[in-house]
Design an enzyme around this catalytic site. Structure first.
Site, PDB file in Angstrom:
ATOM      1  N   SER A 129       0.826  -1.207   0.000  1.00 59.28           N
ATOM      2  CA  SER A 129       0.000   0.000   0.000  1.00 59.28           C
ATOM      3  C   SER A 129       0.858   1.253   0.000  1.00 59.28           C
ATOM      4  O   SER A 129       1.933   1.289   0.581  1.00 59.28           O
ATOM      5  CB  SER A 129      -0.914   0.024   1.212  1.00 59.28           C
ATOM      6  N   LYS A 183      -4.418  -6.809   3.467  1.00 63.41           N
ATOM      7  CA  LYS A 183      -4.477  -5.672   2.529  1.00 63.41           C
ATOM      8  C   LYS A 183      -5.919  -5.390   2.119  1.00 63.41           C
ATOM      9  O   LYS A 183      -6.324  -4.232   1.974  1.00 63.41           O
ATOM     10  CB  LYS A 183      -3.614  -5.950   1.283  1.00 63.41           C
ATOM     11  N   HIS A 186      -7.405  -3.514   4.904  1.00 62.61           N
ATOM     12  CA  HIS A 186      -6.826  -2.158   4.840  1.00 62.61           C
ATOM     13  C   HIS A 186      -7.657  -1.312   3.874  1.00 62.61           C
ATOM     14  O   HIS A 186      -8.043  -0.180   4.176  1.00 62.61           O
ATOM     15  CB  HIS A 186      -5.363  -2.243   4.371  1.00 62.61           C
ATOM     16  N   ASN A 187      -7.948  -1.868   2.723  1.00 62.99           N
ATOM     17  CA  ASN A 187      -8.710  -1.117   1.727  1.00 62.99           C
ATOM     18  C   ASN A 187     -10.144  -0.859   2.169  1.00 62.99           C
ATOM     19  O   ASN A 187     -10.696   0.198   1.897  1.00 62.99           O
ATOM     20  CB  ASN A 187      -8.693  -1.852   0.382  1.00 62.99           C
ATOM     21  N   GLU A 190      -9.953   1.929   4.352  1.00 60.90           N
ATOM     22  CA  GLU A 190      -9.682   3.100   3.484  1.00 60.90           C
ATOM     23  C   GLU A 190     -11.003   3.643   2.907  1.00 60.90           C
ATOM     24  O   GLU A 190     -11.250   4.852   2.926  1.00 60.90           O
ATOM     25  CB  GLU A 190      -8.736   2.641   2.366  1.00 60.90           C
TER      26      GLU A 190
HETATM   27  C1  6PG Z   1      -3.280   1.365  -1.621  1.00 58.81           C
HETATM   28  C2  6PG Z   1      -4.598   1.552  -2.316  1.00 58.81           C
HETATM   29  C3  6PG Z   1      -4.574   0.874  -3.643  1.00 58.81           C
HETATM   30  C4  6PG Z   1      -5.637   1.366  -4.610  1.00 58.81           C
HETATM   31  C5  6PG Z   1      -7.026   0.948  -4.254  1.00 58.81           C
HETATM   32  C6  6PG Z   1      -8.068   1.872  -4.800  1.00 58.81           C
HETATM   33  O1  6PG Z   1      -3.325   0.833  -0.527  1.00 58.81           O
HETATM   34  O2  6PG Z   1      -2.252   1.763  -2.172  1.00 58.81           O
HETATM   35  O3  6PG Z   1      -5.619   1.021  -1.557  1.00 58.81           O
HETATM   36  O4  6PG Z   1      -4.613  -0.498  -3.427  1.00 58.81           O
HETATM   37  O5  6PG Z   1      -5.522   2.737  -4.762  1.00 58.81           O
HETATM   38  O6  6PG Z   1      -7.203  -0.320  -4.812  1.00 58.81           O
HETATM   39  O7  6PG Z   1      -9.251   1.221  -4.695  1.00 58.81           O
HETATM   40  P1  6PG Z   1     -10.580   1.668  -5.406  1.00 58.81           P
HETATM   41  O8  6PG Z   1     -10.246   1.942  -6.844  1.00 58.81           O
HETATM   42  O9  6PG Z   1     -11.474   0.505  -5.229  1.00 58.81           O
HETATM   43  O10 6PG Z   1     -11.011   2.893  -4.682  1.00 58.81           O
END
Ligand code: 6PG
Length: 472
Positions: A129, A183, A186-187, A190
């Site tokens: 990430s 991960k 984590h998302n 996010e």
């Molecule tokens: C990270 C981000 C990366 C990506 C996401 C965006 O940790 O660097 O999470 O993995 O930017 O996949 O996800 P979406 O396109 O679903 O918002």
């Protein structure tokens, strides 16, 4: 022939940046991509100190690597990963290691681990990430799976990862596909935090009439204090960005339809699958879906918008309350995601070290924040915490903010400003901290119409009642 210690397949922005990061740290690395241009241009971005080599074919790529080969894949999740594996498998030798650094679904990783193991090859899922910049300068790295393979990679991972207090933001996340699972969650977190920030923005903008300069100031102040985090920081900067095509601020020119690649949805599906309540993450996923109904929303807004928004009496106080509400709702979102990891760890036998998860999320990743330092302290005291809200110090923090969360949720509801994330974080908190929920009534109803039985408060066992319906 010159040999390289690492190999990278997939030289898109992420793969290329990660490759340069590895090379910057003194490790030699060869790269391959189906797109010849990407291979050719690899040298352009490299410094003279880097030992980097682009290769024209998969055969060349495999042949220039030291054994056991350590090959990192940075290709889109899903079919592209399987396609690379099919092509590369016949070229590999026993003991070689393939590390998938994309956002792959954990079940796919399980399948690939088993498939490669049958040929005595190691396959690892590794979450990375930090976006493009993080990949180049120091991401948060979440590897899982084969311990032996992990130990071979560890020095390199520690060298390229972000550092917090001189400690690398990478650690072993557990068995099997634990790296991908961590991960994924984590998302999910996010998604929730981004949803909450967007709601705070809306409350300040439409609720208190703040313009972009004022919003910049508010987020700047938030970022300078206890809310310091990557997402607050970039939000601050977004409010200053001017549009290249008009004389407006760019944020005001961006269409209000949110995209998604699917990791948030997977998190929600997983939570439902293994029975963990993560409503703020769920709502963040579904809010992006709802945002896509732009045309219908325009129609409905004309049909239903009923009243003007009543601005808060004291703007300064309102800003402070929205900040505290955002802080607490964010904390609650982390709590939900971490609770999912606790359950998944049991369910799938991952043995995820929660203390290390929050430790390596403190730097490099998208959800990095100073709040994680408090979680790290909490898990250092008690690794077995089933929910971060049960920690004594976290409870003191929560209690200091809860009034602001209630007031902010109340303001949003009274003024018709949608705040699904804020409301849901509060609702989750209230349910989680309620000794007796009204679901005794649901159990009664289930038993009434379907003889589904219920448990009692005063004795062990399973009971069924012949309910006295009016129709009997
Ligand atoms: C990270 C981000 C990366 C990506 C996401 C965006 O940790 O660097 O999470 O993995 O930017 O996949 O996800 P979406 O396109 O679903 O918002």
């Amino acid at each position: 022939m010159e040999r390289y210690t690492y190999g990278m397949i997939g030289l898109g922005v992420m793969g290329r940046n990660l490759l340069y990061n590895i090379a910057d740290n003194g490790f030699s690395i060869a790269g391959f991509d189906l797109d010849e241009e990407k291979v050719k241009s690899l040298h352009e971005g490299a410094t003279s100190e880097m030992k980097v080599q682009g290769t024209a074919s998969l055969e060349d790529f495999v042949s220039v690597l030291e054994t056991p080969r350590k090959i990192i894949l940075m290709v889109p999740a899903g079919k592209p990963v399987d396609a690379v594996l099919e092509n590369i498998k016949p070229l590999l030798s026993e003991g070689d290691i393939v590390i998938d650094a994309g956002n792959s679904y954990f079940e796919d990783t399980n399948r690939r681990i088993a498939d490669l193991a049958s040929k005595n090859l190691h396959f690892m899922g590794m979450g990375v990430s930090g976006g493009e910049k993080g990949a180049r300068t120091g991401p948060s790295i979440m590897p899982g799976g084969d311990q032996e393979a992990f130990h071979l990679l560890k020095p390199m991972l520690e060298a390229i990862a972000a550092k917090v207090d001189n400690e690398a933001c990478t650690a072993y996340m557990g068995k099997g596909s634990a790296g991908n699972y961590v991960k994924m969650v984590h998302n999910g977190i996010e998604y929730a935090i981004m949803q909450l920030i967007s709601e705070a923005y809306d409350l300040l903008k439409r609720g208190a009439n703040l313009n972009n300069n004022q919003l910049y100031e508010v987020f700047r102040e938030w970022n300078n204090g206890e809310m310091n985090s990557f997402l607050i920081e970039i939000t601050r900067d977004i409010f200053q960005e001017k549009d290249a095509l008009t004389d407006q601020y760019l944020v005001d020119m961006i269409l209000d339809k949110a995209g998604a690649k699917g990791t948030g949805k997977w998190t929600s599906e997983q939570a439902m699958e293994i029975g963990v309540s993560i409503p703020t993450i769920d709502i963040a996923v579904t809010s992006r879906i709802l945002s896509a109904y732009k045309e219908e929303r325009v129609q409905a807004s004309q049909l239903y918008t009923e009243k003007e928004i009543t601005a808060p009496e004291n703007t300064e106080l309102f800003i402070q309350e929205v900040g505290d509400a955002l802080y607490l709702a964010t904390l609650i979102s982390y709590a939900q995601g971490l609770a999912l990891l606790v359950k998944a760890s049991e369910e799938y036998g991952f043995q995820i070290p929660l203390k290390d998860v929050v430790k390596i999320w403190r730097g490099g990743c998208i959800i990095r924040s100073v709040l994680l330092e408090k979680f790290y302290t909490a898990y250092s005291r008690n690794q077995e915490l089933s929910n971060i809200l049960l920690d004594q110090d976290i409870a003191i923090l929560v209690k200091s903010k809860i009034k602001s969360l209630r007031k902010t949720a109340g303001f949003a509801a009274a003024n018709g400003i949608s705040s699904l994330g804020i409301q849901t974080a509060l609702g989750y908190f209230d349910a989680y901290t309620t000794e007796s929920l009204p679901v005794n009534l649901i159990q009664a109803q289930r038993d009434y119409f379907g003889a589904h039985t219920y448990q009692r408060t005063d004795r062990e066992g399973v009971f069924h009642t012949s309910w006295k319906s009016e129709n009997n």
